[in-house]
Design a protein around this motif. Structure first.
Motif, PDB file in Angstrom:
ATOM      1  N   TYR A  38       0.836  -1.204   0.000  1.00 15.77           N
ATOM      2  CA  TYR A  38       0.000   0.000   0.000  1.00 15.77           C
ATOM      3  C   TYR A  38       0.874   1.258   0.000  1.00 15.77           C
ATOM      4  CZ  TYR A  38      -3.069  -3.725   1.693  1.00 15.77           C
ATOM      5  OH  TYR A  38      -3.733  -4.920   1.853  1.00 15.77           O
ATOM      6  N   CYS A  41       2.165   1.807  -3.492  1.00 15.72           N
ATOM      7  CA  CYS A  41       1.111   2.314  -4.373  1.00 15.72           C
ATOM      8  C   CYS A  41       0.851   3.795  -4.142  1.00 15.72           C
ATOM      9  CB  CYS A  41      -0.171   1.508  -4.179  1.00 15.72           C
ATOM     10  SG  CYS A  41      -0.099  -0.171  -4.850  1.00 15.72           S
ATOM     11  N   ALA A  50      -6.616  -6.290  -5.831  1.00 10.33           N
ATOM     12  CA  ALA A  50      -6.870  -7.218  -4.731  1.00 10.33           C
ATOM     13  C   ALA A  50      -7.977  -8.163  -5.182  1.00 10.33           C
ATOM     14  CB  ALA A  50      -7.278  -6.463  -3.470  1.00 10.33           C
ATOM     15  N   ALA A 248      -9.572   2.253  -0.044  1.00 16.67           N
ATOM     16  CA  ALA A 248      -9.714   0.923  -0.645  1.00 16.67           C
ATOM     17  C   ALA A 248     -11.080   0.871  -1.316  1.00 16.67           C
ATOM     18  CB  ALA A 248      -9.616  -0.166   0.417  1.00 16.67           C
ATOM     19  N   LYS A 270      -6.156   0.719  -3.521  1.00 15.76           N
ATOM     20  CA  LYS A 270      -6.433  -0.725  -3.518  1.00 15.76           C
ATOM     21  C   LYS A 270      -7.797  -0.930  -4.156  1.00 15.76           C
ATOM     22  CE  LYS A 270      -7.003  -4.678  -0.267  1.00 15.76           C
ATOM     23  NZ  LYS A 270      -8.456  -4.777   0.003  1.00 15.76           N
ATOM     24  N   ASN A 272     -10.673  -3.876  -5.045  1.00 19.18           N
ATOM     25  CA  ASN A 272     -11.126  -5.249  -4.795  1.00 19.18           C
ATOM     26  C   ASN A 272     -12.016  -5.763  -5.924  1.00 19.18           C
ATOM     27  OD1 ASN A 272      -9.988  -4.616  -2.291  1.00 19.18           O
ATOM     28  ND2 ASN A 272     -11.573  -5.688  -1.149  1.00 19.18           N
TER      29      ASN A 272
END
Length: 419
Positions: A38, A41, A50, A248, A270, A272
């Motif tokens: 993280y 990034c 992810a 995220a 991030k 998902n």
């Protein structure tokens, strides 16, 4: 491509999290702390893919794409998923290490416990006992999700569980339930929640918010559509940036790729993706966004993709017997009873699942600007003297600023705040 004989890679092996070294100290697997990924990034201005690995084959395809693109990635499974999927908290790290070794290692990745849900005191007590055991299994990042609770209770539960985790592991927290359009997390909530954690010496890497995304398939026939509010996302991201926290993004399946490509401009580090990779394994007909096509009133299996038609027919028969609607999100529950059968499909079927997973992962890594991020992770790790990636931060405000009477008060029915 990362050179496993390079000085940087060898330094990384020596500076992996202690729980990883205990289990795989003699392996050359690039399993690192989520904090390192993280942090890299944030420096690069990109987001890490992810992937929720409901089938172990998903992990294999993701790692292949990561190695090809020299990208860091995150493999994850949520607490709820671990109860209805072939992959779980015990076996997914083992699968990942095995697949990495088959690839000759050189892949930089984290193992992330996604959505460790807390809905009350009994969940809290179980978590304080269970989460340290996950550390023993090699997980290198954890998402504590007490977002179902009121903001002050969320703060306290998240704080207490985080205190049972080593500070050198990745930490994601959540404010506002992720459930599609209609209810958005607010700047006030995020500042109270993240600021309160900071006051207690808890320093998350990432905050998950309710910003219009949805877990699962968007059913257009019922009026559902992708609606990630990037303006609200940026407002929150800019407010919490002072605490070293970024966003995220959950629920990306079904999001147009041009929009995914904009995430990095909104401090999302991030991303998902879960349901899409399940669709790949099952061979579902999908839109260009990866959203399953249910326009006929049911999922559509494409013969040239995913598992065999014969196995899909068995899944449909099982789902019918379980009274699961033919376009219901509960088809995800077929992952456990049919997980072994999927892994026992012929080699050509396994390869077409893994290959398509790799293709989709490649698209996501490129859209999220993650190419080359593995090298940046190695750079981040090289700057410190040992394995410990705990952040060098201090509380910014007193705990008295974050008491129950100062918490934002949300009317759960309407999603509005009291004046």
């Amino acid at each position: 491509m990362v050179d496993i004989n390079s000085k940087a890679y060898k330094e990384m092996l020596d500076r992996r999290p202690l729980n990883v070294k205990v289990l795989w100290g003699n392996e050359q697997v690039g399993l690192v702390s989520g904090r390192d990924i993280y942090g890299a990034c944030k420096e690069l201005g990109c987001a890490v893919l992810a992937a929720n690995c409901r089938s172990p084959l998903t992990a294999k395809g993701i790692l292949r794409a990561a190695k090809k693109l020299n990208a860091a990635v995150v493999l994850e499974i949520a607490k709820s998923e671990a109860s209805y999927c072939m992959s779980n908290f015990d076996n997914l790290p083992e699968y990942a290490v095995k697949y990495s070794k088959e690839l000759g290692d050189g892949v930089i990745f984290a193992m992330h416990v996604d959505h460790y849900g807390i809905k009350g005191q009994s969940d809290l007590f179980k978590a304080v006992a269970h989460v340290p055991k996950l550390v023993e299994r090699g997980w290198s990042s954890v998402a504590i999700d007490a977002s179902h609770l009121e903001d002050y209770d969320n703060l306290c539960a998240t704080r207490d569980i985080a205190m049972s985790l080593p500070a050198y592991l990745g930490l994601e927290v959540e404010v506002g339930e992720i459930k599609g359009a209609g209810e958005l997390s607010t700047v006030e909530e995020a500042l109270f929640f993240v600021g309160g954690l900071n006051a207690w010496g808890i320093y998350p890497d990432l905050l998950a918010i309710s910003n219009g995304s949805l877990h699962g398939t968007y059913d257009a026939s019922s009026g559902q559509q992708e609606g990630i509010d990037l303006k609200r996302t940026l407002d929150i991201a800019q407010a919490i940036e002072q605490f070293g926290v970024s966003i995220a993004q959950h629920g990306i399946s079904g999001t147009p790729f041009d929009k995914v490509g904009e995430f990095c401009n909104y401090k999302i580090n991030k991303g998902n993706v879960a349901t899409l990779f399940q669709n790949v394994a099952f061979g579902m007909k999908m839109e260009d966004t990866g959203n399953a096509d249910t326009s006929s009133g049911a999922y559509v299996k494409e013969s040239a993709r995913g598992i065999t038609d014969a196995l899909w027919d068995k899944i449909v028969s099982w789902a019918d017997g379980e009274k699961i609607g033919r376009k219901s999100g509960d088809y995800k529950k077929a992952n456990l009873p049919f997980g072994k059968a999927i892994l026992e499909e012929s080699e050509d079927i396994l390869e077409r699942i893994t290959g398509e997973t790799e293709e989709w992962a490649t698209r996501f890594i490129k859209a999220l600007k993650g190419e080359g991020s593995a090298d940046k992770v190695l750079e981040v790790i090289s700057r410190r003297g040992d394995h410990n990636s705990a952040p060098d931060r201090s509380p910014m405000n007193p705990r008295s600023n974050y008491t129950a009477d100062k918490a934002p008060r949300r009317d759960k029915a309407s999603g509005n705040f009291d004046d």
